[in-house]
Design a protein around this motif. Structure first.
Motif, short mmCIF file in Angstrom:
data_model
loop_
_atom_site.label_atom_id
_atom_site.label_comp_id
_atom_site.label_asym_id
_atom_site.label_seq_id
_atom_site.Cartn_x
_atom_site.Cartn_y
_atom_site.Cartn_z
N GLY A 90 0.85 -1.19 0.00
CA GLY A 90 0.00 0.00 0.00
C GLY A 90 0.88 1.24 0.00
O GLY A 90 1.78 1.37 -0.85
N PRO A 91 0.74 2.10 1.00
CA PRO A 91 1.57 3.33 1.02
C PRO A 91 2.97 3.11 1.62
O PRO A 91 3.79 4.02 1.63
CB PRO A 91 0.76 4.27 1.92
CG PRO A 91 0.00 3.36 2.83
CD PRO A 91 -0.26 2.09 2.08
N TYR A 92 3.23 1.89 2.15
CA TYR A 92 4.47 1.66 2.89
C TYR A 92 5.56 1.07 1.99
O TYR A 92 5.51 -0.09 1.62
CB TYR A 92 4.24 0.72 4.07
CG TYR A 92 3.09 1.12 4.96
CD1 TYR A 92 3.16 2.29 5.72
CD2 TYR A 92 1.94 0.34 5.03
CE1 TYR A 92 2.10 2.68 6.54
CE2 TYR A 92 0.87 0.72 5.84
CZ TYR A 92 0.95 1.88 6.59
OH TYR A 92 -0.09 2.26 7.38
N ALA A 93 6.55 1.90 1.65
CA ALA A 93 7.67 1.43 0.83
C ALA A 93 8.76 0.88 1.74
O ALA A 93 9.10 1.51 2.75
CB ALA A 93 8.21 2.57 -0.01
N ALA A 94 9.28 -0.29 1.38
CA ALA A 94 10.31 -0.91 2.23
C ALA A 94 11.68 -0.30 1.98
O ALA A 94 12.51 -0.22 2.89
CB ALA A 94 10.36 -2.41 1.96
#
Ligand SMILES: [Zn+2]
Length: 396
Positions: A90-94
């Motif tokens: 979703g909006p969370y980039a690793a």
């Protein structure tokens, strides 16, 4: 009177002493059964594709190198994508090449509409231009949880009276997983290894079978057996050495008869189009047209072990199993072959799968006849040992 009482006490104490001596000296020590973590490849995800992902409860995204918790949240519903920055939930980039998605709850992870136990390993792969182009998704879970998902993927576990077949399959599946790990391979979640379908289809019958055989594996001469299995042997199982599945001769994979799988009414018919035959010729540089497909050797069940491909530029010998995969045939037990006017071939045969080791349909039949798991395993893996998976056996 008191003398008699004394004799009774002596007899009782002697009996107790003998019993205790037996308990402490004869009973073998319980071996330490291990339940190792293993890794299963679920699928790959290309750049610009997405997979629906749902997490119930607490979850963390963890850097695989440093164990640093990158993101920690409660619940998630959205898409997993391969972004320009790598894995993105979703909006969370690793912003990492490799991360672990750890979920606190049991079966809290739901990916592409399948629920899974364990931890998701997300590995971003780069192309020649050093850009992320694909995510490889693996599940890390305990052996026993994996075996449960395999049983439910491989057999119709709710069929009445097949408990012994489910138990035998649990032992074979557990053994196969260990065999592949010992080969240094990662397991794939499909029929190239074993069909693993997560935890949605878990049934109490399968749970009972896995629990009853917990930690049991198969070995020959103290070494984990390559415990191959298949759907239907077509009348008898193959010798793994002759069929080019094992480099050495194994007694437990020497083959066994199973006449009911070869019943005439169970036969199949399959047509292979010309294009597929010619592709086989071209693949081995024999020319654009396959001129003949001959049997070099076969077993007593009519299973083609080695086939000769004949093209304009010569010939090439290929194992029956390679021919089966390339031509998309159910099995290599052939009873008839017709060359059609358009050059396609129609084959009549029996069986389904490579025919090595444990026959699932035969095992279910034997379970219904009242055989226990040990007898079923002895039938398909003659002379095999059933033993506990200890750390020693696992780390061989
Ligand atoms: Zn069979």
């Amino acid at each position: 009177m008191s003398n008699k009482l004394g004799v009774v006490f002596v007899v009782i104490f002697s009996a107790l002493a003998i019993l205790l001596a037996q308990v402490f000296t004869i009973a073998p020590p319980t071996p330490d059964v291990v339940n190792p973590l293993l890794t299963v490849k679920l699928k790959s995800l290309s750049r610009n594709d997405s997979l629906p992902l749902q997490i119930s409860g607490r979850w963390q995204l963890i850097d695989s190198k440093t164990d640093e918790v990158l993101i920690e949240r409660d619940n998630f519903q959205g898409d997993l994508v391969c972004d320009i920055t790598g894995p993105k939930l979703g909006p969370y980039a690793a912003n990492r090449d490799k991360v672990y998605l750890h979920c606190d709850g049991e079966d809290a992870l739901r990916l592409d509409y399948f629920s899974y136990p364990g931890e998701l390993i997300i590995e971003a792969e780069r192309n020649k231009l050093n850009q992320y182009h694909q995510l490889n998704l693996y599940l890390r879970l305990r052996l026993e949880d994996y075996v449960l998902g395999v049983i439910c993927g491989e057999l119709p576990s709710q069929t009445p009276d097949i408990g012994a077949a489910l138990e035998a399959q649990s032992i074979a599946a557990r053994t196969y997983a260990i065999f592949r790990i010992q080969q240094g391979k990662r397991l794939r979640a499909d029929s190239r290894d074993q069909v693993y379908i997560g935890s949605d289809q878990n049934t109490w019958q399968a749970k009972d079978a896995v629990h009853a055989t917990r930690g049991l594996v198969l070995s020959e001469d103290g070494v984990i057996l390559p415990s191959y299995f298949h759907s239907n042997c077509g009348g008898g199982t193959a010798n793994s050495f002759e069929a080019d599945f094992s480099k050495t001769k194994l007694s437990a994979l020497a083959g066994s008869t199973d006449p009911q799988c070869g019943d005439v009414y169970q036969r199949w018919q399959h047509t292979v189009p010309v294009a597929r035959l010619d592709k086989l010729s071209a693949e081995f540089n024999l020319g654009d047209t396959l001129q003949a497909l001959n049997t070099v050797s076969k077993d007593i069940f009519q299973r083609r072990l080695v086939m000769r491909l004949q093209g304009e530029n010569g010939h090439h010998d290929l194992s029956g199993e390679h021919v089966r995969i390339r031509l998309g045939l159910p099995s290599m037990i052939w009873h008839g072959l017709i060359i059609n006017r358009d050059g396609s071939i129609t084959i009549t045969g029996s069986g389904n799968g490579h025919g090595i080791g444990f026959c699932q349909e035969g095992a279910m039949r034997q379970a219904k006849q009242g055989l226990d798991y040990a007898a079923i395993l002895q039938h398909y893996y003659p002379g095999v040992e059933v033993e506990a998976l200890t750390a020693n056996l696992f780390n061989q």
